[in-house]
Structure formats: C-alpha cells, structure tokens
Scaffold this motif. Sequence first.
Motif, PDB file in Angstrom:
ATOM      1  N   UNK A   1       0.824  -1.198   0.000  1.00  0.00           N
ATOM      2  CA  UNK A   1       0.000   0.000   0.000  1.00  0.00           C
ATOM      3  C   UNK A   1       0.864   1.257   0.000  1.00  0.00           C
ATOM      4  N   UNK A   2       0.393   2.290  -0.734  1.00  0.00           N
ATOM      5  CA  UNK A   2       1.188   3.504  -0.870  1.00  0.00           C
ATOM      6  C   UNK A   2       0.946   4.449   0.303  1.00  0.00           C
ATOM      7  N   UNK A   3       1.488   5.676   0.187  1.00  0.00           N
ATOM      8  CA  UNK A   3       1.459   6.618   1.299  1.00  0.00           C
ATOM      9  C   UNK A   3       0.051   7.089   1.653  1.00  0.00           C
ATOM     10  N   UNK A   4      -0.921   6.931   0.732  1.00  0.00           N
ATOM     11  CA  UNK A   4      -2.283   7.357   1.075  1.00  0.00           C
ATOM     12  C   UNK A   4      -2.882   6.493   2.174  1.00  0.00           C
ATOM     13  N   UNK A   5      -2.296   5.328   2.418  1.00  0.00           N
ATOM     14  CA  UNK A   5      -2.763   4.444   3.486  1.00  0.00           C
ATOM     15  C   UNK A   5      -2.082   4.735   4.827  1.00  0.00           C
ATOM     16  N   UNK A   6      -1.074   5.606   4.842  1.00  0.00           N
ATOM     17  CA  UNK A   6      -0.400   5.933   6.100  1.00  0.00           C
ATOM     18  C   UNK A   6      -1.427   6.434   7.115  1.00  0.00           C
ATOM     19  N   UNK A   7      -1.343   5.915   8.332  1.00  0.00           N
ATOM     20  CA  UNK A   7      -2.336   6.252   9.348  1.00  0.00           C
ATOM     21  C   UNK A   7      -1.643   6.551  10.668  1.00  0.00           C
TER      22      UNK A   7
END
Length: 571
Positions: A532-538
């Motif tokens: 998963x790319x950085x948009x999934x960083x949480x």
Amino acid sequence: MSRRFTAGAVATVTGLALTVTGLSVPAGAAPSSSETFTVVAEDGVSAEAALAEIQAAGGAVVNRIDDVGVFQVTSDQVDFSDRIAEADNLIGAVEQKAIGRKPKLDPVEQEALLTAISGKSSGKDKGKGKGSGGKGKGMDPLDDKLWGLDMIRADKARKKEPGDRRVTVGVLDTGVDASHPDIAPNFNWALSRNFAPDMPEVDGECEVASCLDPVGTDDGGHGTHVAGTIGAAANGFGLSGVAPNVSLVELKGGQDSGYFFLEPVVQSLLHAGRAGLDVVNMSFYVDPWLYNCTANPADSPEHQAEQRAIIKAMKRALNFAHNRGVTLVGSLGNNHEDLGAPRIDTSSPDFGDTPPYPREIDNDSCWDLPVEGPHVIGVSAVGPSGKKAAYSNYGTEQIGIAAPGGWFRDGFGTDTFSTFPNLILSTYPEKVLKEDGLVDADGNIDPSAEGLVFKECKSNGECGYYRYLQGTSMASPHASGVAALIVSKHGKKQGRNGYGLAPDLVEQHLYRTATEQACPNPRLQQYRDEGRDETYDAYCDGGRNFNGFYGYGVIDAYTAVATPLKSHGRR
C-alpha cells in the motif's frame, strides 16, 4: 449480476445509476414527464405548512413521514428543486433520476476474489481451520474458521448468555435470506420489512411483478452475510453467530445493487423505533455523497440543498430510533482515512447526471452518514493479528470500538499472508453465488471459488452456503452481536416487546468491557510491506484507554456478559 461495493461489503452493478431517492417509482409505470423527489422540511414546520409550499412549487405529495418531516413528491416542473430550495419552510429536494453512468467499483471488498482470479495467490486455507465439515472448537462445523469469534471470546460468552429470543436485531441492509438453514431458526417474520423496491435501472429486472421483493429474500448478499455474523443459529450445522439465540429482523433499506437511498433508510429507522427493536446494524453510507456538506463551495446550490436535506433527515431518523430504545451500530468505512481529517473526496456524487468531482471536505460542516450521525457507535476493523486493517477508517472523532473485520493482507512474512482465512466467513445466499458465477447451476462450488466459498448440506439434502468477505461491514455486525448479548444479559422488562435496555447503557457497557489496545509503535503506521502507498499511512492519536485506531478497545463478548452493568460509562 455483478454488484456495487458499499461502505462495508462487496457489491458492483453493470446497470445504470440513480441519484439519491425517496421510494422508487414502480417498474412498468406509464412513461411520464414527472420526476420523483424526496423533500425535507425545516425544523419546527408543521406538515400542513410543508405541504402547502410543496404544492405551491408544483409538487404532488404521494407519501409522507410526518415524524421526521420527509415527503415523497412527484413534479413535472423542470425547476422544482430550485423552487423547493427557495421555499421558506423547506430545506431541499433530492431527485430520483436514472442515467447511464456505471458506479465505481471498490476493490477493498473483492480484493481476495480478484487476487484468486488473477492467479497471484490461491488464497486457500494454509493450516487455519479444518475445512468444510470439520468439527472445530465452536458449536458448529465451520466455527473453527471464525477467528473473529475467538478474538472477542464469543464462543466462551455463549456459555453464560447465548442471547435472548426477545432481543431483536435489525439488519438494515440489502435484505436477509431467511431460507438459509443458519438464518431460518432466528428470523423474525412479524417485524421484518422491505422498504426498498427494486429499481430496474440499477438492480436489474424485477423478480416479482410489484418489484417489492418478499420479506426473507436477499438478492444482494451483503445483508445475509451481516446477519449471519450477528446471529447465525448454533444448531450443529454450518457456523454460528456472535449472539446465536437472538431474533434477526430484516430492514431492507438497500437496493440489490448495493445503493442505499435516503427514504428507504429513513423508513427503516422509523420502523425500528416504532417496532421496539433493540439493536440496528448499519454497514453502509447513504448515497450519493460520501460526505454530506451543508455548503461546500465546490457544490452547486442545488447539490448543497440536497445534502442539507439528507443531513437533516438522517439526523432526525437516527434520533427517533435512539429515543425509542434502539442501539445504533455503524461501520466506519473502508476509505483508509481519519474521519476527523478527511482527504479530498473524489468519489461523489457516485451516481446522477453529474460525474464525481474533487471536493475539499470541511470536517466541521460535512458528515459521513449514518456513522457520523447522532448516537451511532462507530466500528473500525482489525485483522486476525489484532492490527487495524489498512483499509479501515479511523480517528478519535467518531470511533467507538474495534472489531474483527478481516484483512486479506494481514500476516506479512508468514504463510497466512494474502489468504482467505484472514477474512470473515458468514452466511450467503445460494442465488447470489450462482449469479456471481461462484456456484454452478447444480449448486457446486466453482473451482475459482475454492477456499472462498463453502457448502454444508444436511442429510435431507438442505444446503447452506458461506463466503469470506472483508470490510468494516464485517466488523460492525460483530459489535451489534455483542450489543445484543448485553441487552440479553442485562435487559429489563419494559415496553411493548417486554424486554430491553437503554441504548446509552448498552453503549457504555460495550466500551467499558472492551479489551483496551494501545496505539502501535510507531504511531504512524505504513503499509508498504502489504503493497500500500502513502495514502494508506495512518497516525494513531490517543492513549491506551481510548485512541483513533481502536476506540475504547476491541469488543469482548465474554466480559460484556460476565461483568455487572453500571449506570455510567467512560464516554
């Protein structure tokens, strides 16, 4: 027939799409220049005053819900929505309109199936569970595959409290297949209703002449999966639910295609309140807006009025149900974002004559409904490892609790990574599996679905089918099941149904008895290993007692029924 994905489960559609609606115009009706709208009145406005302004704007009321100021209206005025928006006593009109744009697919819900079809992974059981027919440590043959029941100790809880038949759980969804052998023993025919007639433009050809499917059917599949997790019977067959003795009530407020339109959802919530249901599960969001905003500058005046009407109607309906004793449980959604700091919305509107366009979302004036509505317990999803699933929404603003929702990509670095048993197995309609090509005309599982779909048959030839899915739609029913156990164990004699527990007490006890889970270290979780790319960083805010990933913790069915009820909670 393929189906659209909702906030909580697999669903795609190959037909046309609609704007958000009231009740649908019956299929086969004569062609007309009139359009159908849902009109919402301002606060404190009498029905008579609202009706007068609707008529003055050129509308004819064909159905009314006075309790929440919602009206179904037909009109042949091309500027009817503008007239309603300008009226003093009315908030806005929401039009039903079929157009030729297909809805966008959500890969979260069908991730495992797509992976299997592509040949990248068999997804088969690698030592988890004993396979179809194997007697696991649960009460039913397939319970050994239900890691979610183990995680929340539901198998242990049922020895103290398996659920009370008087406790009713509404499944506000695409329907419920009451013919399924694991659903039939607990299905409540008397209270179940269908508020969402089929719309051929999105749902395909109507199965019955009236287009109003009989109660006890589910041509979408999602509702039956949800119902099984809540309360599949512990009957020595197939699998069992979190609360295997409670009563399941169908509230069909979603289309077969997976769309959830305004008026059927409102009607479902009002029926739940009037009928005295104890719990309602909501694993969806109200179309067509992922976020409904009061005055987003990117939206046209007509779209702004439409969203204000949806916000007002949903808040009224949720308050109505809560005030009548209904505990409301909702999935947080699969958009892998912090609901307190949402990203730019690029998916709305998801149907209608306006294609989706980018909208910056102001958290103070935009709501993801119903989960961000009043009194709704927001549920995030975890995988078998207990980690927040990468796809799951999160955030301290709306989360209440975490629950097993499945995560196909859990277990990176082990032989369980990207396997079906990481998902949630539950009941599923044979009819839908056949339509999706996962089961053939003779009822045999297609080789492409091996390990994804299971079949159990009785000696009399009666069979039940089960399917793995993932999503916050699968997490929410785990929480609804525990809520039902809380009412069963701690409820009091009251009301028309003779039993119940105040929703605030249910919510507080659910939180108080959850297993606290601290934020991970580091707090910023990245999912590069899972592809998963950085948009999934949480980023996980909060402490052990309460945080954005797990809320007050992971639900614990056993502690919920073994711990005395208190009159106050932690929230």
